[in-house]
Design an enzyme around this catalytic site. Sequence first.
Site, mmCIF file in Angstrom:
data_model
loop_
_atom_site.group_PDB
_atom_site.id
_atom_site.type_symbol
_atom_site.label_atom_id
_atom_site.label_comp_id
_atom_site.label_asym_id
_atom_site.label_seq_id
_atom_site.Cartn_x
_atom_site.Cartn_y
_atom_site.Cartn_z
ATOM 1 N N PHE A 1 0.705 -1.087 0.053
ATOM 2 C CA PHE A 1 0.041 -0.219 0.169
ATOM 3 C C PHE A 1 0.927 1.354 -0.057
ATOM 4 O O PHE A 1 1.924 1.268 0.792
ATOM 5 C CB PHE A 1 -0.940 -0.069 1.023
ATOM 6 C CG PHE A 1 -1.973 0.924 1.208
ATOM 7 C CD1 PHE A 1 -3.193 0.944 0.488
ATOM 8 C CD2 PHE A 1 -1.733 2.313 2.025
ATOM 9 C CE1 PHE A 1 -4.043 2.029 0.599
ATOM 10 C CE2 PHE A 1 -2.715 3.154 1.981
ATOM 11 C CZ PHE A 1 -3.633 3.553 1.286
ATOM 12 N N ASP B 1 2.778 -4.971 8.083
ATOM 13 C CA ASP B 1 1.652 -4.164 8.193
ATOM 14 C C ASP B 1 0.282 -5.059 8.127
ATOM 15 O O ASP B 1 0.164 -5.856 7.238
ATOM 16 C CB ASP B 1 1.621 -3.402 7.202
ATOM 17 C CG ASP B 1 0.420 -2.122 7.079
ATOM 18 O OD1 ASP B 1 -0.608 -2.825 7.451
ATOM 19 O OD2 ASP B 1 0.376 -1.214 6.462
ATOM 20 N N TYR C 1 -9.618 0.194 11.167
ATOM 21 C CA TYR C 1 -11.207 0.507 10.708
ATOM 22 C C TYR C 1 -11.552 -0.273 9.808
ATOM 23 O O TYR C 1 -12.753 -0.116 8.991
ATOM 24 C CB TYR C 1 -11.126 2.148 10.101
ATOM 25 C CG TYR C 1 -9.965 2.350 9.349
ATOM 26 C CD1 TYR C 1 -9.817 1.996 8.165
ATOM 27 C CD2 TYR C 1 -8.871 3.319 9.805
ATOM 28 C CE1 TYR C 1 -8.756 2.500 7.244
ATOM 29 C CE2 TYR C 1 -7.692 3.719 9.080
ATOM 30 C CZ TYR C 1 -7.819 3.210 7.823
ATOM 31 O OH TYR C 1 -6.452 3.449 7.141
ATOM 32 N N LYS C 2 -10.821 -1.417 9.278
ATOM 33 C CA LYS C 2 -11.125 -2.349 8.380
ATOM 34 C C LYS C 2 -11.821 -3.640 8.926
ATOM 35 O O LYS C 2 -13.040 -3.374 9.455
ATOM 36 C CB LYS C 2 -9.916 -2.839 7.709
ATOM 37 C CG LYS C 2 -9.291 -1.610 6.838
ATOM 38 C CD LYS C 2 -8.101 -2.306 6.165
ATOM 39 C CE LYS C 2 -7.210 -1.146 5.623
ATOM 40 N NZ LYS C 2 -7.796 -0.472 4.552
ATOM 41 N N ARG D 1 -12.484 -5.054 -6.079
ATOM 42 C CA ARG D 1 -11.938 -5.621 -4.679
ATOM 43 C C ARG D 1 -13.250 -6.006 -3.909
ATOM 44 O O ARG D 1 -14.350 -4.891 -3.983
ATOM 45 C CB ARG D 1 -11.279 -4.681 -3.800
ATOM 46 C CG ARG D 1 -9.952 -4.609 -4.294
ATOM 47 C CD ARG D 1 -9.014 -3.914 -3.131
ATOM 48 N NE ARG D 1 -9.613 -2.816 -2.284
ATOM 49 C CZ ARG D 1 -9.123 -2.382 -1.296
ATOM 50 N NH1 ARG D 1 -7.934 -2.747 -0.850
ATOM 51 N NH2 ARG D 1 -9.643 -1.518 -0.663
HETATM 52 C C1 PLP Z 1 -1.823 -1.935 4.086
HETATM 53 C C2 PLP Z 1 -2.530 -0.534 4.366
HETATM 54 N N1 PLP Z 1 -1.425 0.290 5.158
HETATM 55 C C3 PLP Z 1 -1.878 1.522 5.461
HETATM 56 C C4 PLP Z 1 -3.067 2.044 5.262
HETATM 57 C C5 PLP Z 1 -3.631 3.314 5.431
HETATM 58 O O1 PLP Z 1 -2.973 3.932 6.575
HETATM 59 P P1 PLP Z 1 -3.454 5.159 7.326
HETATM 60 O O2 PLP Z 1 -4.665 4.885 8.129
HETATM 61 O O3 PLP Z 1 -2.400 5.782 7.839
HETATM 62 O O4 PLP Z 1 -4.411 6.024 6.429
HETATM 63 C C6 PLP Z 1 -3.813 1.180 4.414
HETATM 64 C C7 PLP Z 1 -5.110 1.751 3.935
HETATM 65 O O5 PLP Z 1 -5.941 1.159 3.343
HETATM 66 C C8 PLP Z 1 -3.586 -0.134 4.214
HETATM 67 O O6 PLP Z 1 -4.463 -0.949 3.370
#
Ligand code: PLP
Length: 400
Positions: free
Chosen positions: A132, A201, A226-227, A374
């Site tokens: 990402f 991550d 938030y997912k 998706r």
């Molecule tokens: C793998 C991944 N890392 C980081 C993020 C985004 O991070 P942030 O909450 O800092 O916007 C996302 C957002 O969808 C993501 O899919």
Amino acid sequence: MSGPSARADLTARAERADLADPLAGIRDRFDLDDGVVYLDGNSLGALPRSVPARVAEVVGVQWGRMRIRSWTECGWWEAPERIGDRIAPLVGAPPGHVVVGDSTSVNVFRAVVSALRMTPGRNEVLVDATSFPTDGYLAASAARLAGATLRAVQPDRVPDEVGDDTAAVLLNHVDYRTGRLWDMGALTASAHSAGARVVWDLSHSAGTLPVQLDRHRVDFAVGCTYKYLNGGPGAPAYFFVRPDLLSGLDQPLPGWCSHDDPFGMEPGYRPAAGITKARTGTPEIISLLALDAALDAWDGVDIEQVRAKSLALTDFFLDCVHRLVPAGVVTNRTPTDQWRGSQVSLSCADAATVMKSLIARGVVGDHRPPDVLRFGFAPLYTRFADALRAAETLAGVLAE
Ligand SMILES: Cc1ncc(COP(=O)(O)O)c(C=O)c1O
């Protein structure tokens, strides 16, 4: 078999699977409307029913009436560590090693700089080339700050690319675009065998499968809530440090909330003990406590059952697509073996327009450029009937 008999067969299978689903009752913990098939929980999880009343209490009573007293009397100050301890079992971490706060982006930076500081004399950071984008941007900035170089590599090339000069390897557990799941145990071990630290991550894996940070001796992990953890838009992220690394942690954002005596207002910095030293500034109380309430949805939930349902749902959806969508119209981008998370990604021509049409017909997924549709299958609230309706609707849109 295709046409009406395929539909009848798939409908019967969906009904049987929903009836046999040990997690079926958990859906009632979410505020969902039956008219919409929500397959975007990999972007923004649905609202748990436990959240609105809690937020109303936090705002109306704790903030509204108790005001400043709530920092101590309502446990606001310790909320980042306490809620971290609620996330810990979902990511296979022991208590006291996860803290909640800031965004995933900020925590990526915190983790990569911390890893660089733990590996003096090494001058390279490897980053997942399929990451990402925010992870890559933050890793580049962290590397620049430390005078290190950044190299993007495919995750499966890490064992060949990691070397004596590698300080840190930043990987995504599940690829946000394809849904591919990477082998945390093997890739962590290969980074360690070269003397590098690894940062994972977990944004697209936590809440869908058993993440085993402790078992795989992962050094650092970050992820958003938030997912699949349903914490709400912009809910704070989490940060994990391996237990034996915590005492040596030298994180790059040592704000007053990570100080050993934050209210002593000392001019000099002294880190707090434990995971508190990974905090920075004032915690995001309203969103933190919304997340706290959202985590009630996990009470009594067995993550092995979640994983089994996730694989069954995504298998079933792929089967529905295979049988209902004419051959060659869409291409599956998601592994069909166990090396996948809880989403299915399909490529097709004019994907952005196709997704708009799906959403207009009540099937909500999302589109990622250039050509990916998706579909996220949040196992706590998605039904097999939803997977079938999504595939039927997709077949209808593509036929037009
Ligand atoms: C793998 C991944 N890392 C980081 C993020 C985004 O991070 P942030 O909450 O800092 O916007 C996302 C957002 O969808 C993501 O899919």
